[in-house]
Design an enzyme around this catalytic site. Structure first.
Site, PDB file in Angstrom:
ATOM      1  N   THR A 198      13.713  -7.820   2.681  1.00  0.00           N
ATOM      2  CA  THR A 198      13.694  -8.269   1.367  1.00  0.00           C
ATOM      3  C   THR A 198      15.075  -8.033   0.780  1.00  0.00           C
ATOM      4  O   THR A 198      15.864  -6.966   1.212  1.00  0.00           O
ATOM      5  CB  THR A 198      12.693  -7.551   0.705  1.00  0.00           C
ATOM      6  OG1 THR A 198      11.435  -7.761   1.420  1.00  0.00           O
ATOM      7  CG2 THR A 198      12.691  -7.906  -0.992  1.00  0.00           C
ATOM      8  N   VAL A 227       0.140 -11.690  -0.103  1.00  0.00           N
ATOM      9  CA  VAL A 227       0.904 -11.307  -1.115  1.00  0.00           C
ATOM     10  C   VAL A 227       1.581  -9.791  -1.067  1.00  0.00           C
ATOM     11  O   VAL A 227       0.749  -9.000  -0.892  1.00  0.00           O
ATOM     12  CB  VAL A 227       0.494 -11.574  -2.578  1.00  0.00           C
ATOM     13  CG1 VAL A 227       1.578 -11.277  -3.502  1.00  0.00           C
ATOM     14  CG2 VAL A 227       0.353 -13.251  -2.566  1.00  0.00           C
ATOM     15  N   ASP A 229       4.491  -6.763  -2.257  1.00  0.00           N
ATOM     16  CA  ASP A 229       4.668  -5.928  -3.592  1.00  0.00           C
ATOM     17  C   ASP A 229       5.959  -6.796  -4.370  1.00  0.00           C
ATOM     18  O   ASP A 229       6.019  -6.460  -5.414  1.00  0.00           O
ATOM     19  CB  ASP A 229       5.275  -4.515  -3.115  1.00  0.00           C
ATOM     20  CG  ASP A 229       6.626  -4.805  -2.153  1.00  0.00           C
ATOM     21  OD1 ASP A 229       6.512  -5.076  -1.192  1.00  0.00           O
ATOM     22  OD2 ASP A 229       7.735  -4.323  -2.384  1.00  0.00           O
ATOM     23  N   THR A 248      11.760  -2.268  -1.055  1.00  0.00           N
ATOM     24  CA  THR A 248      11.710  -3.025   0.042  1.00  0.00           C
ATOM     25  C   THR A 248      10.718  -2.159   1.072  1.00  0.00           C
ATOM     26  O   THR A 248      10.857  -1.043   0.777  1.00  0.00           O
ATOM     27  CB  THR A 248      13.061  -3.409   0.503  1.00  0.00           C
ATOM     28  OG1 THR A 248      12.848  -4.059   1.908  1.00  0.00           O
ATOM     29  CG2 THR A 248      13.918  -2.125   0.748  1.00  0.00           C
ATOM     30  N   GLY A 249      10.296  -2.822   2.076  1.00  0.00           N
ATOM     31  CA  GLY A 249       9.622  -1.979   2.832  1.00  0.00           C
ATOM     32  C   GLY A 249       8.043  -2.843   3.034  1.00  0.00           C
ATOM     33  O   GLY A 249       7.794  -3.600   2.765  1.00  0.00           O
ATOM     34  N   GLY A 251       4.851  -3.637   1.981  1.00  0.00           N
ATOM     35  CA  GLY A 251       4.408  -4.066   0.691  1.00  0.00           C
ATOM     36  C   GLY A 251       3.126  -3.216   0.550  1.00  0.00           C
ATOM     37  O   GLY A 251       2.793  -2.988  -0.704  1.00  0.00           O
TER      38      GLY A 251
HETATM   39  N1  ASP Z   1       8.270  -5.480   0.869  1.00  0.00           N
HETATM   40  C1  ASP Z   1       8.228  -6.730   1.359  1.00  0.00           C
HETATM   41  C2  ASP Z   1       6.889  -7.348   1.644  1.00  0.00           C
HETATM   42  O1  ASP Z   1       5.929  -6.408   1.932  1.00  0.00           O
HETATM   43  C3  ASP Z   1       8.870  -6.698   2.636  1.00  0.00           C
HETATM   44  C4  ASP Z   1      10.408  -6.284   2.716  1.00  0.00           C
HETATM   45  O2  ASP Z   1      10.871  -5.577   1.973  1.00  0.00           O
HETATM   46  O3  ASP Z   1      11.141  -6.617   3.609  1.00  0.00           O
HETATM   47  O4  ASP Z   1       6.689  -8.236   1.250  1.00  0.00           O
END
Ligand code: ASP
Length: 342
Positions: A198, A227, A229, A248-249, A251
């Site tokens: 993200t 969907v 975060d 990020t990470g 969700g």
């Molecule tokens: N946080 C994002 C999600 O879960 C993914 C990401 O951070 O790469 O959609």
């Protein structure tokens, strides 16, 4: 107090990815921060600056947002994005002059908060612009599906074909993810979605306005309709008087922890680096998940933390210039930090 504008962007926390892509990721991150920094340098606002930075990363095919988004299990693009801005409350003296009775009762002025978000978007190249349109042109905060895409048309945001957002790189990754999934079928981890990537940005401008923006294609191998975060204010994006945050990470872990709001509110008592580290440690303890967060507080102090392998970061600080960092967990960021690695 004179405020020095600051902008921090991230390009996702997750696995190291191919070393050959690193120089271009670095260039893309710095170009995105430059786009936002030009706005801040010209006296523009934090909100426009975070939108400009995220938009540049959405347009870059190496990042998992807009063009180049990771694909769902069905091989399609479904994107989430959100924005939030906090305009600081007038100073106490000004409040007392305008509303002596409120001041007498000790009423505490609050920042003016505005936000917009979109989920499951398939036909807009820059979902961050659509999140902004939700904030600016509707009474709502979060929109999804055909209605959100109709809003794009009304707001003059160009629509594209869903397949125009699928890059060969994303298709190749998808094939790899599907093969791994088939191999792992039957094991407990068989259906777990993989990589992250993200993009997000936080900023403080010279007027003390704080803003945050996040955009994503989500996690690879996600089910269609999932969907994350990045569409959820308080989870993937948040701004209030103490600061601004973008995450990020995983969700699902970030939403459970309400990561960005928890981190921003903790800035009332702590400095950004320690707050970011604590927020990620709490998330890991709560769910065992992997995540990263970037923060700026109302004094312009930056902070970040993550518990993934690496996180791409770039920063502009009107006092210190530009910095890029391919950050391992627990490195510090900010004025006087060691030279960038990459
Ligand atoms: N946080 C994002 C999600 O879960 C993914 C990401 O951070 O790469 O959609």
């Amino acid at each position: 107090m004179r405020i020095t504008p600051v902008l921090i962007a991230h390009g996702g926390a997750g696995g190291r990815g191919p070393a050959a892509e690193r120089p271009e990721r670095r260039r893309g991150m710095l170009a995105a921060v430059q786009a936002g920094a030009e706005i801040l340098r010209a006296g523009g606002g934090a909100f426009d600056a975070v939108i400009a930075a995220v938009r540049a990363l959405e347009d870059h095919p190496l990042f998992n947002a807009g063009l180049g988004s990771l694909l769902t299990i069905e091989g399609t693009v479904e994107m989430d994005a959100s924005v939030m801005v906090a305009v600081p409350p007038p100073r106490r003296a000004a409040v007392a002059a305008a509303n002596p009775r409120g001041a007498a009762r000790g009423a505490r002025p609050h920042a003016e908060l505005r936000a917009g978000a979109v989920a499951g978007i398939t036909r807009v190249r820059n979902p961050i612009l659509l999140a902004r349109a939700v904030m600016e042109h509707t009474p709502h905060l979060l929109m999804a599906g055909a209605g959100a895409e109709r809003l794009a048309r009304r707001a003059g945001i160009a629509l594209c074909r869903p397949e125009d957002l699928v890059t060969p790189r994303a298709r190749e990754r998808w094939r790899g993810a599907m093969a791994r999934r088939a191999e792992a079928a039957g094991s407990a981890a068989g259906g777990a979605p993989g990589r992250f990537g993200t993009v997000g940005a936080v900023a403080l401008d010279a007027r003390g306005v704080l803003a945050a923006a996040t955009s994503t294609g989500g996690v690879s191998g996600k089910l269609s309709g999932r969907v994350g975060d990045s569409a959820i204010i308080g989870a993937g994006t948040f701004a209030d008087a103490p600061g601004a945050a973008a995450a990020t990470g995983q969700g699902e872990a970030i939403i459970k922890a309400a990561l960005c709001r928890e981190a921003v509110m903790a800035l009332r008592r702590g400095e950004p680096r320690a707050v970011a580290e604590r927020a990620i440690a709490e998330l890991a303890a709560l769910s065992g998940g992997q995540a990263g967060v970037i923060l700026v507080d109302r004094r312009g102090r930056p902070g970040y933390a993550h518990n993934a392998e690496v996180m791409d970061l770039a920063m502009f600080d009107a006092a210190g210039g530009f910095e890029y960092r391919w950050a391992l967990p627990l490195q510090s960021l900010g004025r006087g930090a060691p030279a960038p690695r990459g």
